[in-house]
Design an enzyme around this catalytic site. Structure first.
Site, PDB file in Angstrom:
ATOM      1  N   ASP A   1     -56.562   4.417  10.829  1.00 27.66           N
ATOM      2  CA  ASP A   1     -55.774   3.181  11.274  1.00 27.66           C
ATOM      3  C   ASP A   1     -56.521   2.837  12.176  1.00 27.66           C
ATOM      4  O   ASP A   1     -56.471   1.490  13.120  1.00 27.66           O
ATOM      5  CB  ASP A   1     -54.320   4.116  11.757  1.00 27.66           C
ATOM      6  CG  ASP A   1     -53.465   3.829   9.959  1.00 27.66           C
ATOM      7  OD1 ASP A   1     -53.873   2.468   9.477  1.00 27.66           O
ATOM      8  OD2 ASP A   1     -52.810   4.873   9.746  1.00 27.66           O
TER       9      ASP A   1
ATOM     10  N   ASP B   1     -35.297  22.658   7.619  1.00 29.57           N
ATOM     11  CA  ASP B   1     -34.816  23.495   7.279  1.00 29.57           C
ATOM     12  C   ASP B   1     -35.441  23.901   5.681  1.00 29.57           C
ATOM     13  O   ASP B   1     -35.186  24.642   5.580  1.00 29.57           O
ATOM     14  CB  ASP B   1     -33.887  22.878   6.723  1.00 29.57           C
ATOM     15  CG  ASP B   1     -32.571  22.932   7.922  1.00 29.57           C
ATOM     16  OD1 ASP B   1     -32.593  23.054   9.014  1.00 29.57           O
ATOM     17  OD2 ASP B   1     -31.493  21.956   7.914  1.00 29.57           O
TER      18      ASP B   1
ATOM     19  N   HIS C   1     -47.186   8.148   2.697  1.00 34.92           N
ATOM     20  CA  HIS C   1     -47.846   6.979   2.309  1.00 34.92           C
ATOM     21  C   HIS C   1     -47.835   7.685   0.486  1.00 34.92           C
ATOM     22  O   HIS C   1     -48.186   6.930  -0.609  1.00 34.92           O
ATOM     23  CB  HIS C   1     -49.732   7.023   2.390  1.00 34.92           C
ATOM     24  CG  HIS C   1     -50.142   6.256   3.813  1.00 34.92           C
ATOM     25  ND1 HIS C   1     -49.361   5.055   3.832  1.00 34.92           N
ATOM     26  CD2 HIS C   1     -50.292   6.702   5.050  1.00 34.92           C
ATOM     27  CE1 HIS C   1     -49.904   5.106   5.206  1.00 34.92           C
ATOM     28  NE2 HIS C   1     -50.548   5.517   5.781  1.00 34.92           N
TER      29      HIS C   1
ATOM     30  N   GLU D   1     -52.823   5.791  16.897  1.00 32.27           N
ATOM     31  CA  GLU D   1     -53.828   5.461  15.692  1.00 32.27           C
ATOM     32  C   GLU D   1     -53.671   4.103  15.614  1.00 32.27           C
ATOM     33  O   GLU D   1     -54.001   3.395  15.052  1.00 32.27           O
ATOM     34  CB  GLU D   1     -53.216   5.906  14.678  1.00 32.27           C
ATOM     35  CG  GLU D   1     -52.914   7.541  13.993  1.00 32.27           C
ATOM     36  CD  GLU D   1     -51.846   7.475  12.623  1.00 32.27           C
ATOM     37  OE1 GLU D   1     -52.298   6.961  11.631  1.00 32.27           O
ATOM     38  OE2 GLU D   1     -50.946   7.326  12.839  1.00 32.27           O
TER      39      GLU D   1
ATOM     40  N   ARG E   1     -46.940  15.760   7.235  1.00 30.23           N
ATOM     41  CA  ARG E   1     -46.454  14.119   7.634  1.00 30.23           C
ATOM     42  C   ARG E   1     -45.300  13.506   6.842  1.00 30.23           C
ATOM     43  O   ARG E   1     -44.845  13.109   6.535  1.00 30.23           O
ATOM     44  CB  ARG E   1     -47.756  13.647   7.583  1.00 30.23           C
ATOM     45  CG  ARG E   1     -47.340  11.993   8.240  1.00 30.23           C
ATOM     46  CD  ARG E   1     -49.152  11.905   8.663  1.00 30.23           C
ATOM     47  NE  ARG E   1     -49.746  10.850   7.506  1.00 30.23           N
ATOM     48  CZ  ARG E   1     -50.986  10.072   7.366  1.00 30.23           C
ATOM     49  NH1 ARG E   1     -51.301  10.323   7.688  1.00 30.23           N
ATOM     50  NH2 ARG E   1     -51.286   9.815   6.231  1.00 30.23           N
TER      51      ARG E   1
ATOM     52  N   GLN F   1     -48.912  11.656  15.845  1.00 25.31           N
ATOM     53  CA  GLN F   1     -50.427  10.747  15.612  1.00 25.31           C
ATOM     54  C   GLN F   1     -50.584  10.117  16.658  1.00 25.31           C
ATOM     55  O   GLN F   1     -50.011   9.150  16.405  1.00 25.31           O
ATOM     56  CB  GLN F   1     -50.502  10.583  13.921  1.00 25.31           C
ATOM     57  CG  GLN F   1     -51.025  11.715  13.039  1.00 25.31           C
ATOM     58  CD  GLN F   1     -51.062  10.807  12.106  1.00 25.31           C
ATOM     59  OE1 GLN F   1     -49.910  10.711  11.109  1.00 25.31           O
ATOM     60  NE2 GLN F   1     -52.305  11.010  11.447  1.00 25.31           N
TER      61      GLN F   1
END
Length: 258
Positions: free
Chosen positions: A175, A85, A46, A149, A71, A147
């Site tokens: 969510d 990486d 987000h 949701e 995330r 997750q």
């Protein structure tokens, strides 16, 4: 800090507390990393985190014992490569709804023959080529958190949890509440009870369960068996503190002037 630091701590017996980081601020990450949280989740879903910006935030955490979780925005092999990486301790994948999606995330995390991760040399994740690991060690370094949701994810929670390579399942009340018809009401009783039951399924399978839970909901989810708890975001803390301060000052001194 060793790259497998967080993965070693992700056990059903050890409680870990952290925050989401949404400000993409090096200074905020550096300051908060000295507060004693076990992890910070840098949100690439987000929030407009860039790779160079994230690199700087990870450097800010480096002298501390606060682990880094990123995330990701989606199941994208290219993004996985770049985040891995950079040397993060864990990746969190939002809105995983099936065992097939969880298996794909594992594929992106692991080197062949277990997965599809590309081998890079001069990157931060390998200490710029200085860290020599066996295939088994390399595949065991970074934790995978998926997750759950949505209603579909809850229905498939057993199959998702059973996927080899999934280290933890993290529940998103906001969510899930929206998907259950309770938009903006993550503390609604049915939502909480649904998550609590799913947490118990995850724990029964021997995996780690996590959740986003404010301070007032923390005890409920800990009692249900969650051991990884994101308590808030640093922006949420900033906004709440700023709002409360100006409200207190205005209430006190404007009242006195009258």
């Amino acid at each position: 800090m060793k790259q497998d630091f967080l993965r070693q701590k992700l056990t059903p017996a050890q409680r870990l507390y952290g925050l989401f980081c949404c400000s993409y601020s090096v200074q905020a990450a550096e300051a908060i990393s000295q507060s004693g949280y076990d992890f910070l989740i840098f949100d690439g879903e987000h929030c407009p985190n860039t790779m160079p910006g994230l690199h700087a935030q990870l450097l800010a955490l480096a002298p501390t014992t606060t682990a880094s979780i990123v995330r990701v925005s989606e199941l994208n092999q290219g993004l996985f490569k770049q985040y891995l990486d950079l040397g993060v301790h864990a990746l969190m994948v939002p809105n995983v709804q099936s065992a097939q999606e969880a298996e794909l995330a594992v594929q992106f995390m692991k080197y062949p023959p277990l997965g599809r991760r590309g081998v890079a040399g001069s990157v931060r994740g390998s200490a710029y080529g200085r860290r020599k690991l066996s295939l088994e060690q390399a595949n065991a370094q970074v934790a995978l958190i998926v997750q759950a949701e949505s209603v579909e994810a809850i229905q498939n929670i057993q199959e998702i949890t059973d996927v080899d390579g999934v280290d933890a399942v993290f529940f998103g009340p906001n969510d899930l509440a929206a998907d259950m018809g309770y938009f903006g009401m993550p503390a609604q009783a049915e939502v909480r009870e649904t998550i609590a039951a799913a947490i118990q399924q995850v724990r029964a399978a021997g995996k780690v369960a996590g959740v986003l839970a404010g301070e007032k909901d923390c005890a409920f989810y800990l009692d249900a068996g969650a051991t990884v708890v994101a308590l808030a975001s640093e922006i949420g803390i900033l906004v709440a503190g700023a709002d409360a301060l100006i409200e207190r000052v205005r209430t006190q001194y404007e009242t006195e002037q009258r």
